[in-house]
Design a protein around this motif. Sequence first.
Motif, PDB file in Angstrom:
ATOM      1  N   ILE A 193      -1.640   1.598   1.070  1.00  0.00           N
ATOM      2  CA  ILE A 193      -1.816   2.706   0.547  1.00  0.00           C
ATOM      3  C   ILE A 193      -1.477   3.018  -0.830  1.00  0.00           C
ATOM      4  O   ILE A 193      -0.837   2.191  -1.576  1.00  0.00           O
ATOM      5  CB  ILE A 193      -0.484   3.984   1.413  1.00  0.00           C
ATOM      6  CG1 ILE A 193       0.609   3.137   1.083  1.00  0.00           C
ATOM      7  CG2 ILE A 193      -1.058   3.983   2.635  1.00  0.00           C
ATOM      8  CD1 ILE A 193       2.073   3.859   1.948  1.00  0.00           C
ATOM      9  N   MET A 194      -2.299   4.045  -1.398  1.00  0.00           N
ATOM     10  CA  MET A 194      -2.244   4.056  -3.042  1.00  0.00           C
ATOM     11  C   MET A 194      -1.662   5.531  -3.052  1.00  0.00           C
ATOM     12  O   MET A 194      -2.128   6.596  -2.918  1.00  0.00           O
ATOM     13  CB  MET A 194      -3.734   4.201  -3.396  1.00  0.00           C
ATOM     14  CG  MET A 194      -3.931   4.538  -4.727  1.00  0.00           C
ATOM     15  SD  MET A 194      -5.746   4.800  -4.998  1.00  0.00           S
ATOM     16  CE  MET A 194      -5.890   6.502  -4.714  1.00  0.00           C
ATOM     17  N   ILE A 203       1.104   3.414  -7.843  1.00  0.00           N
ATOM     18  CA  ILE A 203       1.651   2.351  -7.119  1.00  0.00           C
ATOM     19  C   ILE A 203       0.665   2.151  -5.933  1.00  0.00           C
ATOM     20  O   ILE A 203      -0.096   3.171  -5.400  1.00  0.00           O
ATOM     21  CB  ILE A 203       3.076   2.698  -6.732  1.00  0.00           C
ATOM     22  CG1 ILE A 203       3.014   3.818  -5.706  1.00  0.00           C
ATOM     23  CG2 ILE A 203       4.147   2.774  -7.898  1.00  0.00           C
ATOM     24  CD1 ILE A 203       4.461   4.094  -5.031  1.00  0.00           C
ATOM     25  N   ILE A 204       0.697   0.842  -5.427  1.00  0.00           N
ATOM     26  CA  ILE A 204       0.042   0.538  -4.134  1.00  0.00           C
ATOM     27  C   ILE A 204       1.168  -0.103  -3.400  1.00  0.00           C
ATOM     28  O   ILE A 204       1.798  -1.004  -3.870  1.00  0.00           O
ATOM     29  CB  ILE A 204      -1.107  -0.359  -4.524  1.00  0.00           C
ATOM     30  CG1 ILE A 204      -2.292   0.376  -5.162  1.00  0.00           C
ATOM     31  CG2 ILE A 204      -1.738  -0.589  -3.254  1.00  0.00           C
ATOM     32  CD1 ILE A 204      -3.381  -0.456  -5.715  1.00  0.00           C
ATOM     33  N   LEU A 205       1.183   0.407  -2.145  1.00  0.00           N
ATOM     34  CA  LEU A 205       2.179  -0.234  -1.347  1.00  0.00           C
ATOM     35  C   LEU A 205       1.450  -0.986  -0.033  1.00  0.00           C
ATOM     36  O   LEU A 205       0.287  -0.519   0.383  1.00  0.00           O
ATOM     37  CB  LEU A 205       3.155   0.870  -0.495  1.00  0.00           C
ATOM     38  CG  LEU A 205       3.953   1.671  -1.684  1.00  0.00           C
ATOM     39  CD1 LEU A 205       4.641   2.876  -0.739  1.00  0.00           C
ATOM     40  CD2 LEU A 205       4.755   0.747  -2.346  1.00  0.00           C
ATOM     41  N   ASP A 231       1.979  11.264  -3.352  1.00  0.00           N
ATOM     42  CA  ASP A 231       0.932  11.627  -2.652  1.00  0.00           C
ATOM     43  C   ASP A 231      -0.033  10.466  -2.645  1.00  0.00           C
ATOM     44  O   ASP A 231      -0.637   9.690  -3.500  1.00  0.00           O
ATOM     45  CB  ASP A 231       0.121  12.564  -3.741  1.00  0.00           C
ATOM     46  CG  ASP A 231      -0.975  13.385  -2.846  1.00  0.00           C
ATOM     47  OD1 ASP A 231      -1.362  13.162  -1.787  1.00  0.00           O
ATOM     48  OD2 ASP A 231      -1.495  14.612  -3.393  1.00  0.00           O
ATOM     49  N   PHE A 232      -0.159  10.052  -1.199  1.00  0.00           N
ATOM     50  CA  PHE A 232      -0.925   8.794  -0.922  1.00  0.00           C
ATOM     51  C   PHE A 232      -2.379   9.235  -0.650  1.00  0.00           C
ATOM     52  O   PHE A 232      -2.614   9.709   0.517  1.00  0.00           O
ATOM     53  CB  PHE A 232      -0.282   8.185   0.078  1.00  0.00           C
ATOM     54  CG  PHE A 232       1.246   7.360   0.016  1.00  0.00           C
ATOM     55  CD1 PHE A 232       1.066   6.401  -0.895  1.00  0.00           C
ATOM     56  CD2 PHE A 232       2.131   8.017   0.695  1.00  0.00           C
ATOM     57  CE1 PHE A 232       2.183   5.753  -1.387  1.00  0.00           C
ATOM     58  CE2 PHE A 232       3.458   7.472   0.451  1.00  0.00           C
ATOM     59  CZ  PHE A 232       3.357   6.734  -0.675  1.00  0.00           C
ATOM     60  N   ARG A 233      -3.151   9.284  -1.670  1.00  0.00           N
ATOM     61  CA  ARG A 233      -4.551   9.827  -1.702  1.00  0.00           C
ATOM     62  C   ARG A 233      -5.733   8.845  -0.735  1.00  0.00           C
ATOM     63  O   ARG A 233      -6.787   9.194  -0.671  1.00  0.00           O
ATOM     64  CB  ARG A 233      -4.934  10.260  -2.927  1.00  0.00           C
ATOM     65  CG  ARG A 233      -4.367  11.267  -3.839  1.00  0.00           C
ATOM     66  CD  ARG A 233      -4.686  12.645  -2.924  1.00  0.00           C
ATOM     67  NE  ARG A 233      -3.968  13.722  -3.813  1.00  0.00           N
ATOM     68  CZ  ARG A 233      -4.752  14.385  -4.934  1.00  0.00           C
ATOM     69  NH1 ARG A 233      -5.961  14.083  -4.977  1.00  0.00           N
ATOM     70  NH2 ARG A 233      -4.002  15.366  -5.282  1.00  0.00           N
ATOM     71  N   ASP A 234      -5.170   7.566  -0.852  1.00  0.00           N
ATOM     72  CA  ASP A 234      -6.327   6.623  -0.029  1.00  0.00           C
ATOM     73  C   ASP A 234      -5.366   5.698   0.623  1.00  0.00           C
ATOM     74  O   ASP A 234      -4.082   5.244   0.522  1.00  0.00           O
ATOM     75  CB  ASP A 234      -6.987   5.995  -1.104  1.00  0.00           C
ATOM     76  CG  ASP A 234      -8.308   5.478  -0.526  1.00  0.00           C
ATOM     77  OD1 ASP A 234      -8.765   5.745   0.840  1.00  0.00           O
ATOM     78  OD2 ASP A 234      -9.174   4.712  -1.175  1.00  0.00           O
ATOM     79  N   ILE A 235      -5.925   5.234   1.766  1.00  0.00           N
ATOM     80  CA  ILE A 235      -5.543   4.092   2.440  1.00  0.00           C
ATOM     81  C   ILE A 235      -6.697   3.158   3.134  1.00  0.00           C
ATOM     82  O   ILE A 235      -7.799   3.681   3.328  1.00  0.00           O
ATOM     83  CB  ILE A 235      -4.835   4.736   3.874  1.00  0.00           C
ATOM     84  CG1 ILE A 235      -3.985   3.695   4.606  1.00  0.00           C
ATOM     85  CG2 ILE A 235      -5.798   5.390   4.775  1.00  0.00           C
ATOM     86  CD1 ILE A 235      -3.194   4.149   5.484  1.00  0.00           C
ATOM     87  N   GLU A 236      -6.430   2.050   3.044  1.00  0.00           N
ATOM     88  CA  GLU A 236      -7.317   1.013   3.713  1.00  0.00           C
ATOM     89  C   GLU A 236      -6.298   0.026   4.604  1.00  0.00           C
ATOM     90  O   GLU A 236      -5.376  -0.421   4.387  1.00  0.00           O
ATOM     91  CB  GLU A 236      -7.756  -0.173   2.547  1.00  0.00           C
ATOM     92  CG  GLU A 236      -8.779   0.927   1.268  1.00  0.00           C
ATOM     93  CD  GLU A 236      -9.807   1.117   1.932  1.00  0.00           C
ATOM     94  OE1 GLU A 236     -10.505   0.623   3.100  1.00  0.00           O
ATOM     95  OE2 GLU A 236     -10.388   1.978   1.321  1.00  0.00           O
TER      96      GLU A 236
END
Length: 333
Positions: A89-90, A97-99, A75-80
């Motif tokens: 993505i977080m 994890i952060i990718l 579940d990627f709840r945030d993106i910058e």
Amino acid sequence: MKPVLIICFFCFSLVSVYAQTVVVVEQGQKTSLRGLSMPTASVVWASGSNGMVAKSVDWGNSFRWMRVEGFAKRDFRDIEAFDSSTAIIMAVDTPAIILKTTDGGKTWRKVFEDARPGMFLDAMDFSGNNGVVIGDPINGKTFMAVTSDKGNIWIPKETPDTMMDGEAFFASSGTNIKIIGAKRNTKSLFVSGGMQSRIFFNGNAIKLPMQSGKNSTGANGLVLHPNQQQGIIIGGDFANDKRSDSAILLFSLYPTIKFTDPVTPPLGYKSAAVYLSPSTVLSCGTSGVDLSIDGGLNWQNTSNLGFHVAVKSPDGKFAILAGGNGRIAKLHY
């Protein structure tokens, strides 16, 4: 200008702003979108559950959907995002994890991972190359990590913030932490929710006069005014999203933090807000979309469609909203 003309112009402005229509451009994907980023007027990135990421390069009129390989259940709840090629993505829970991608989402590399029990990332924010991520408390302390190279390397940061029983951070829209300032003089401003709800700034933690006492209550996010001296805190009770009392607070930071209640609150729980202009604000949540043309003092519902997060285009001509069921919409103003 004669008084009657001023009144007519003001009334016309009210009708013009409140009559704006939220137009759905995407819907039906099996994902709940809570991450949204718009680095340029033509580029939009969104992220959500089931490992999904969406990207538009035509001003949010159409989107290309991608599932991050190897992370289909995350579940990627945030993106910058920094441009059409580079984004971060977080994924929230253990392992957190952060990718990062530098090829437009074709491939992603892991730039951060923490598998400790209880790890749960909630939100990110960036100012230039500097970034911060915040997470639920570990051993009673706020988890935080920072980067100074656009998210290539993340360094955990010790914080003095002791969290209270039942207090944490909501990962509802990626907006509960903001970086204030630039370069080396940055400060973090963030808000908590749950059984307790507080605002943290300059080493101070101040209780918010908002809904509290339940795991579903309190602040979900905040938005800073363009002058970075004031802003709006949004939240409420996501388990009772039609309840509107004490769901939004106006605040000023200087010389000391002060709060102001709205005169006419928005319709129910809100998870995100964005300034469309110094005086016009949009807020959204599962209860719908509301607008204010007086800086957040008075709100009017403009759509009953639910959304989790919203951003303004850098050219200031429209806003993008995203929410459940892969719903993405535009609002011109």
